[in-house]
Write an enzyme that holds these catalytic residues in place. Structure first.
Site, PDB file in Angstrom:
ATOM      1  N   TYR A  79      -1.752   4.479  11.867  1.00  0.00           N
ATOM      2  CA  TYR A  79      -0.411   4.126  12.365  1.00  0.00           C
ATOM      3  C   TYR A  79      -0.107   2.649  12.175  1.00  0.00           C
ATOM      4  O   TYR A  79       0.948   2.272  11.678  1.00  0.00           O
ATOM      5  CB  TYR A  79      -0.295   4.469  13.856  1.00  0.00           C
ATOM      6  CG  TYR A  79      -0.006   5.932  14.109  1.00  0.00           C
ATOM      7  CD1 TYR A  79       1.260   6.358  14.474  1.00  0.00           C
ATOM      8  CD2 TYR A  79      -1.017   6.879  13.980  1.00  0.00           C
ATOM      9  CE1 TYR A  79       1.525   7.699  14.695  1.00  0.00           C
ATOM     10  CE2 TYR A  79      -0.767   8.221  14.210  1.00  0.00           C
ATOM     11  CZ  TYR A  79       0.509   8.631  14.557  1.00  0.00           C
ATOM     12  OH  TYR A  79       0.763   9.948  14.779  1.00  0.00           O
TER      13      TYR A  79
ATOM     14  N   SER B  53       0.841  -1.200   0.000  1.00  0.00           N
ATOM     15  CA  SER B  53       0.000   0.000   0.000  1.00  0.00           C
ATOM     16  C   SER B  53       0.872   1.244   0.000  1.00  0.00           C
ATOM     17  O   SER B  53       1.932   1.278   0.642  1.00  0.00           O
ATOM     18  CB  SER B  53      -0.894   0.020   1.236  1.00  0.00           C
ATOM     19  OG  SER B  53      -1.617   1.233   1.268  1.00  0.00           O
TER      20      SER B  53
HETATM   21  N1  LIG Z   1      -8.982  -1.319  -1.106  1.00  0.00           N
HETATM   22  C1  LIG Z   1      -7.981  -0.472  -1.086  1.00  0.00           C
HETATM   23  O1  LIG Z   1      -8.170   0.737  -1.336  1.00  0.00           O
HETATM   24  C2  LIG Z   1      -6.583  -0.951  -0.801  1.00  0.00           C
HETATM   25  C3  LIG Z   1      -5.548  -0.012  -0.886  1.00  0.00           C
HETATM   26  C4  LIG Z   1      -4.249  -0.436  -0.649  1.00  0.00           C
HETATM   27  C5  LIG Z   1      -3.994  -1.753  -0.345  1.00  0.00           C
HETATM   28  N2  LIG Z   1      -5.039  -2.644  -0.252  1.00  0.00           N
HETATM   29  C6  LIG Z   1      -4.696  -4.033   0.054  1.00  0.00           C
HETATM   30  O2  LIG Z   1      -5.313  -4.874  -0.897  1.00  0.00           O
HETATM   31  C7  LIG Z   1      -5.533  -6.177  -0.338  1.00  0.00           C
HETATM   32  C8  LIG Z   1      -6.975  -6.605  -0.570  1.00  0.00           C
HETATM   33  O3  LIG Z   1      -7.796  -5.653   0.078  1.00  0.00           O
HETATM   34  P1  LIG Z   1      -9.343  -5.409  -0.279  1.00  0.00           P
HETATM   35  O4  LIG Z   1      -9.482  -3.963  -0.518  1.00  0.00           O
HETATM   36  O5  LIG Z   1      -9.809  -6.398  -1.274  1.00  0.00           O
HETATM   37  O6  LIG Z   1      -9.961  -5.694   1.165  1.00  0.00           O
HETATM   38  P2  LIG Z   1     -11.261  -6.493   1.650  1.00  0.00           P
HETATM   39  O7  LIG Z   1     -12.351  -6.346   0.673  1.00  0.00           O
HETATM   40  O8  LIG Z   1     -11.452  -6.043   3.048  1.00  0.00           O
HETATM   41  O9  LIG Z   1     -10.770  -8.018   1.610  1.00  0.00           O
HETATM   42  C9  LIG Z   1      -9.783  -8.458   2.503  1.00  0.00           C
HETATM   43  C10 LIG Z   1      -9.513  -9.910   2.196  1.00  0.00           C
HETATM   44  O10 LIG Z   1      -8.482 -10.378   3.080  1.00  0.00           O
HETATM   45  C11 LIG Z   1      -8.972 -11.565   3.686  1.00  0.00           C
HETATM   46  N3  LIG Z   1      -8.390 -11.855   5.002  1.00  0.00           N
HETATM   47  C12 LIG Z   1      -8.295 -11.070   6.083  1.00  0.00           C
HETATM   48  N4  LIG Z   1      -7.778 -11.766   7.117  1.00  0.00           N
HETATM   49  C13 LIG Z   1      -7.557 -13.031   6.661  1.00  0.00           C
HETATM   50  C14 LIG Z   1      -7.060 -14.220   7.234  1.00  0.00           C
HETATM   51  N5  LIG Z   1      -6.656 -14.278   8.513  1.00  0.00           N
HETATM   52  N6  LIG Z   1      -6.947 -15.337   6.450  1.00  0.00           N
HETATM   53  C15 LIG Z   1      -7.346 -15.306   5.162  1.00  0.00           C
HETATM   54  N7  LIG Z   1      -7.853 -14.217   4.560  1.00  0.00           N
HETATM   55  C16 LIG Z   1      -7.952 -13.093   5.310  1.00  0.00           C
HETATM   56  C17 LIG Z   1     -10.477 -11.342   3.817  1.00  0.00           C
HETATM   57  O11 LIG Z   1     -11.118 -12.578   4.070  1.00  0.00           O
HETATM   58  P3  LIG Z   1     -12.421 -12.694   5.053  1.00  0.00           P
HETATM   59  O12 LIG Z   1     -13.609 -12.405   4.180  1.00  0.00           O
HETATM   60  O13 LIG Z   1     -12.354 -14.096   5.538  1.00  0.00           O
HETATM   61  O14 LIG Z   1     -12.256 -11.657   6.132  1.00  0.00           O
HETATM   62  C18 LIG Z   1     -10.760 -10.775   2.437  1.00  0.00           C
HETATM   63  O15 LIG Z   1     -10.806 -11.790   1.475  1.00  0.00           O
HETATM   64  C19 LIG Z   1      -5.166  -6.051   1.145  1.00  0.00           C
HETATM   65  O16 LIG Z   1      -3.866  -6.548   1.354  1.00  0.00           O
HETATM   66  C20 LIG Z   1      -5.206  -4.556   1.393  1.00  0.00           C
HETATM   67  O17 LIG Z   1      -4.387  -4.174   2.469  1.00  0.00           O
HETATM   68  C21 LIG Z   1      -6.318  -2.278  -0.477  1.00  0.00           C
END
Ligand SMILES: NC(=O)c1ccc[n+]([C@@H]2O[C@H](COP(=O)([O-])OP(=O)(O)OC[C@H]3O[C@@H](n4cnc5c(N)ncnc54)[C@H](OP(=O)(O)O)[C@@H]3O)[C@@H](O)[C@H]2O)c1
Length: 222
Positions: A142, A128
Site C-alpha cells: 500500500y 515503479s
Molecule cells: N529493484 C526493483 O525491482 C525495483 C522495481 C521498481 C522500482 N525500483 C526503484 O528503483 C530504485 C533503485 O532501487 P534498487 O532496486 O536499486 O534498491 P536498493 O538496492 O534497495 O537501493 C536503494 C538505494 O536508495 C538509497 N537510499 C535510500 N534512502 C536514501 C536516503 N535517505 N538518502 C540517499 N539514498 C537513499 C540506498 O542507499 P543506502 O545504501 O544508504 O540505504 C540505495 O542506494 C528505487 O527508487 C526503487 O524504488 C526498483
C-alpha cells in the site's frame, strides 16, 4: 562530455547507472549517503557526492556544492520499500520515510537542480509499475505503491512546467530487478535493466515527456 547525477549511487540500480555511464564516457556524479561504500563498489573515477535525500538543507546547498556546473541528466534513483504491507498488517510508522525518500526528495532535488539543466537536458524519476493505478491488481505494498503513484504525478507536473525550457521529464520502471529491494527472486539483472533504461533515456523525445515508461521502452498506463 555530458554529465549525469545519480542519487542512491552506492548499490543496486544506482551503482549500475554510475558504472555504465562512466563506461560510456560520461562525467558521473555519484550521490549517496554512504560514499565510502560507493568508492569500494566502484572501479571507476566517478565524482562522489555525500547526499542523504532526506536532508533538505543538503539538497538546497546542491547548486553551490556543484558550483553551477551543468547537469545534462538527473536520475532520481534513491528509493525505499517499507515492506509488503498486507491489509490487516499495515505498519503506518514508516509512511513518512517512504514518502520523504520516494516522493518529496525527488521533487526537491529537481527543484534545486533544474536551473543547472540545459535545454535538451533530462530528468528521470525512477518510478515503479507498482505505482501505476491502472495496473494495480492488489496484493499489498500500500505505502510503496502510493509513494510511487505520487512520484508519477509530480513527474507529469515537472514535465509540463519544464517543457518551455525544453527539459524532458519521465518516470521509468526498471523492471523487477535483482537488487536488495527487488530480492534474488526478481526477473532480471541490474545490467539488463540499466542498459534498457539508458537506451530509453537516449531516445527520449518531446512525445515521451510526462510519461511512465518500462525499461524496454513500452509506455505503462498511469
Ligand atoms: N529493484 C526493483 O525491482 C525495483 C522495481 C521498481 C522500482 N525500483 C526503484 O528503483 C530504485 C533503485 O532501487 P534498487 O532496486 O536499486 O534498491 P536498493 O538496492 O534497495 O537501493 C536503494 C538505494 O536508495 C538509497 N537510499 C535510500 N534512502 C536514501 C536516503 N535517505 N538518502 C540517499 N539514498 C537513499 C540506498 O542507499 P543506502 O545504501 O544508504 O540505504 C540505495 O542506494 C528505487 O527508487 C526503487 O524504488 C526498483
Amino acid at each position: 562530455m555530458q554529465t549525469v547525477l545519480v542519487t542512491g549511487a552506492n548499490r543496486g540500480l544506482g551503482l549500475e547507472f554510475v558504472r555504465q555511464y562512466r563506461e560510456a564516457g560520461w562525467s558521473v556524479m555519484a550521490a549517496s549517503r554512504r560514499p565510502d561504500e560507493a568508492v569500494r563498489a566502484l572501479d571507476c573515477d566517478a565524482a562522489l557526492l555525500a547526499l542523504d535525500v532526506q536532508d533538505e538543507q543538503a539538497i538546497r546547498a546542491l547548486p553551490e556544492v556543484l558550483r553551477g556546473r551543468q547537469i545534462d541528466l538527473l536520475i532520481n534513483n534513491a528509493g525505499y520499500h517499507p515492506g509488503m504491507q498486507q491489509l490487516g498488517r499495515i505498519n503506518y510508522s514508516n509512511w513518512q520515510t517512504a514518502f520523504h525518500v520516494n516522493t518529496i526528495a525527488p521533487l526537491q532535488i529537481a527543484e534545486a537542480l533544474f536551473p543547472l539543466i540545459p535545454s535538451g537536458g533530462k530528468i528521470v524519476n525512477v518510478g515503479s509499475r507498482l505505482g501505476s493505478i491502472a495496473c494495480n491488481q492488489g496484493g499489498g505494498s500500500y505505502i510503496y505503491r502510493a509513494t510511487k503513484a505520487a512520484l508519477h504525478c509530480l513527474t507529469r507536473s515537472l514535465a509540463m512546467d519544464l517543457a518551455p525550457r525544453s527539459i524532458l521529464v519521465v518516470a521509468l520502471h526498471p523492471g523487477w530487478v535483482k537488487t536488495d529491494m527487488g530480492t534474488s527472486a526478481a526477473d532480471i539483472e541490474v545490467g539488463e535493466s540499466v542498459s534498457g533504461m539508458r537506451n530509453v533515456i537516449t531516445n527520449l523525445g518531446p512525445q515521451n515527456t510526462g510519461c511512465l515508461i518500462n525499461y524496454d521502452g513500452v509506455e505503462i498506463p498511469w
